[in-house]
Design a protein around this motif. Structure first.
Motif, mmCIF file in Angstrom:
data_model
loop_
_atom_site.group_PDB
_atom_site.id
_atom_site.type_symbol
_atom_site.label_atom_id
_atom_site.label_comp_id
_atom_site.label_asym_id
_atom_site.label_seq_id
_atom_site.Cartn_x
_atom_site.Cartn_y
_atom_site.Cartn_z
ATOM 1 N N LYS A 178 -9.726 2.429 1.640
ATOM 2 C CA LYS A 178 -9.258 1.687 0.464
ATOM 3 C C LYS A 178 -8.424 0.480 0.889
ATOM 4 O O LYS A 178 -8.514 -0.605 0.290
ATOM 5 C CB LYS A 178 -8.437 2.610 -0.440
ATOM 6 N N LYS A 235 -9.153 -3.500 0.013
ATOM 7 C CA LYS A 235 -8.181 -4.426 -0.592
ATOM 8 C C LYS A 235 -8.016 -5.677 0.258
ATOM 9 O O LYS A 235 -7.958 -6.803 -0.262
ATOM 10 C CB LYS A 235 -6.819 -3.737 -0.750
ATOM 11 N N THR A 250 -5.335 8.857 5.766
ATOM 12 C CA THR A 250 -4.428 8.100 4.906
ATOM 13 C C THR A 250 -3.487 7.260 5.764
ATOM 14 O O THR A 250 -3.421 7.419 6.993
ATOM 15 C CB THR A 250 -3.604 9.029 4.019
ATOM 16 N N THR A 283 -2.698 6.257 0.415
ATOM 17 C CA THR A 283 -3.921 5.451 0.338
ATOM 18 C C THR A 283 -4.725 5.643 1.621
ATOM 19 O O THR A 283 -4.168 5.642 2.727
ATOM 20 C CB THR A 283 -3.573 3.965 0.166
ATOM 21 N N VAL A 295 0.844 -1.177 0.000
ATOM 22 C CA VAL A 295 0.000 0.000 0.000
ATOM 23 C C VAL A 295 0.890 1.241 0.000
ATOM 24 O O VAL A 295 1.982 1.238 0.582
ATOM 25 C CB VAL A 295 -0.941 -0.011 1.233
ATOM 26 N N THR A 296 0.426 2.283 -0.695
ATOM 27 C CA THR A 296 1.187 3.538 -0.718
ATOM 28 C C THR A 296 0.774 4.408 0.481
ATOM 29 O O THR A 296 -0.291 4.223 1.067
ATOM 30 C CB THR A 296 0.925 4.305 -2.012
#
Length: 403
Positions: free
Chosen positions: A38, A42, A77, A34, A30-31
Motif C-alpha cells: 500500500k 501511494k 507492514t 500499513t 503512513v500508519t
C-alpha cells in the motif's frame, strides 16, 4: 460527531522521506499497520501524479530502506519492517529481465566460435605437410632426461664397491663391521614367533614351511595355517623367501674351512669378506607378504612374483603390470652399476661430503639397505650421518641431468 472506525483504531502515523532515481523527493505519511505494498502504491500515485493506469507499474517498482540497503517485503507492514519516523526510502524501478537472444544472434555467435576454434590434428598435419623438418633433436633431448630413482640404484651399486674398498683400508674395519653386523642382528623382523611356530609344527606342518607361512602372514597362526593348506600341492612351497634360512639349509650351505691365510692381512680381508656377505644377506630384499599372496592367487609362480616385486619396489600394481608386460628391466639389470668413467660418477666421487661419507660404515649399510628396500630411503635421508651424502648425490645428479 461521526468518526470513521479505521481512524479510531489506526496505528501511529509516521513521516517517511521518499526519493526516486530522478531526484524527486517528498514526505509520505503512513500508519504503522500499513502494508509496504500500500505504501508503494501511494508513492507511485504521488510520483506519476494520478491514478495507476498500467497495472504493471506497481509490480515493476520496489522500495528500499536506504540506511540498511534492504528491499522491503510487500506483504509485511511498516511496523514489521521496523520503519521509524523520518526514515529514508528509495523508490526504484526494477530492471527488466534480459530478452532471449534472437536466432540470428545465436547463429552469428556460433559462427564466431567456429572461426576462433583451434585446429584439430588433421588440420595441422594438412597445413604443415609441405614444411621442411627442423629441430628434430628437441624430442631426443627430452627423452634423455633420466629419472633419479631409476639411476639411483646403479649409483648405489657402484658406490658400495668403492665404499667396501675404502673401508677395508681402515685398520679398525673388522671391529667396525662386527658392530654393524651386531646391530643388524637386533632386527626383530628376521625372528620368528616361537610359540606360533610350535603350534603349526604340532599340527604336522614341516618347520621350514611353517616359518615361511608365518613370515608371509605377519606371524598370524590362523592365516599361516590357511596359507599352508592352500599351497600344500604347490611345487614351490618349500622355496625359501629371500633372507629366510632354515637350520638345515644353513648347515648345508656352510662353507668348508678355508686354508690358513698366508698373512695377517689376508686373514683380515677374509674376515671382512665374510662380514660383507652376512650384512648383504641380512639386507636382502623382503617382498611384501600380502602382495605376494595376491599376485600368486592370480596364477603367477612365487619366484616370478618376488622378482616382479623386487624390480618394482614392492608396488603390487606395478609388479602386476611388469608380469603381464615385457618384464623389463629384468632382475639381473638391477645388479648393474653405473659407468665408473661417466661424468656423473666422477662428480659424485669428487664431492668432499661423499668422500667423507664413504669412509663411514653406516653409509655402506644405508646403501645396502636402499639397494634392496628403496622404501627405506626416507629413513636414511633424514639420518644426520647419511642424509648429507644422499643430498649431495641428488644435487649432483639433478645439476648434470639438466645440462
Amino acid at each position: 460527531m461521526f468518526v470513521q472506525e479505521e481512524k479510531i483504531f489506526a496505528g501511529k502515523v509516521l513521516k517517511v522521506h521518499v526519493c526516486t532515481m530522478e531526484g524527486t523527493e517528498w514526505l509520505e505519511e503512513v500508519t504503522e499497520d500499513t502494508t509496504i505494498e500500500k505504501l508503494k502504491e501511494k508513492c507511485l500515485k504521488h510520483y506519476v501524479h494520478g491514478s495507476l493506469e498500467d497495472p504493471k507499474t506497481l509490480t515493476h517498482h520496489k522500495l528500499i530502506h536506504a540506511a540498511t540497503e534492504r528491499i522491503l517485503t510487500e506483504s509485511k507492514t511498516v511496523a514489521e519492517e521496523n520503519l521509524k519516523d523520518k526514515d529514508c526510502l528509495l523508490l526504484i524501478k526494477k530492471r527488466p529481465p534480459q530478452a532471449p537472444p534472437k536466432m540470428a544472434d545465436i547463429s552469428s555467435e556460433e559462427k564466431k566460435k567456429q572461426e576462433n576454434k583451434a585446429p584439430d590434428k588433421d588440420a595441422i598435419l594438412k597445413a604443415t605437410a609441405n614444411l621442411s623438418t627442423c629441430n628434430t633433436e628437441r624430442a631426443v633431448t627430452q627423452h634423455n632426461i633420466k629419472d633419479f630413482q631409476t639411476e639411483l640404484r646403479k649409483i648405489l651399486v657402484s658406490l658400495i664397491e668403492v665404499a667396501q674398498k675404502l673401508l677395508a683400508l681402515n685398520p679398525d674395519a673388522v671391529e667396525l663391521f662386527k658392530k654393524a653386523n651386531a646391530m643388524l642382528d637386533e632386527d626383530e623382523e628376521d625372528r620368528v614367533d616361537e610359540t606360533a611356530l610350535q603350534q603349526l609344527t604340532e599340527m604336522g606342518f614341516p618347520e621350514s614351511r611353517a616359518v615361511k607361512a608365518l613370515r608371509l602372514n605377519h606371524m598370524s597362526v590362523t592365516q599361516a595355517m590357511e596359507w599352508l593348506i592352500e599351497h600344500v600341492d604347490d611345487p614351490m612351497v618349500d622355496t625359501p623367501l629371500p633372507g629366510q634360512d632354515t637350520p638345515g639349509v644353513a648347515a648345508a650351505a656352510a662353507p668348508a674351512p678355508a686354508p690358513a691365510p698366508a698373512s695377517l692381512e689376508e686373514a683380515k680381508q677374509d674376515e671382512l669378506t665374510e662380514i660383507f656377505k652376512r650384512i648383504r644377506r641380512k639386507r636382502e630384499f623382503r617382498p611384501d607378504s600380502q602382495a605376494v599372496i595376491a599376485l600368486m592367487e592370480m596364477g603367477f609362480d612365487e619366484k616370478e612374483v618376488i622378482d616382479a616385486l623386487r624390480v618394482n619396489n614392492n608396488q603390487q600394481d606395478a609388479a602386476c603390470e611388469w608380469l603381464l608386460g615385457d618384464r623389463k628391466p629384468t632382475p639381473e639389470d638391477l645388479d648393474k652399476g653405473i659407468d665408473t668413467s661417466s661424468p656423473l660418477f666422477q662428480a659424485i666421487l669428487e664431492n668432499p661430503v661423499v668422500q667423507l661419507g664413504l669412509t663411514n660404515p653406516k653409509t655402506l649399510l644405508a646403501f645396502e639397505d636402499m639397494l634392496e628396500n628403496p622404501l627405506n630411503s626416507t629413513q636414511w635421508m633424514n639420518d644426520p650421518e647419511t642424509g648429507p651424502v644422499m643430498l649431495q648425490i641428488s644435487r649432483i645428479f639433478q645439476t648434470l641431468n639438466r645440462t
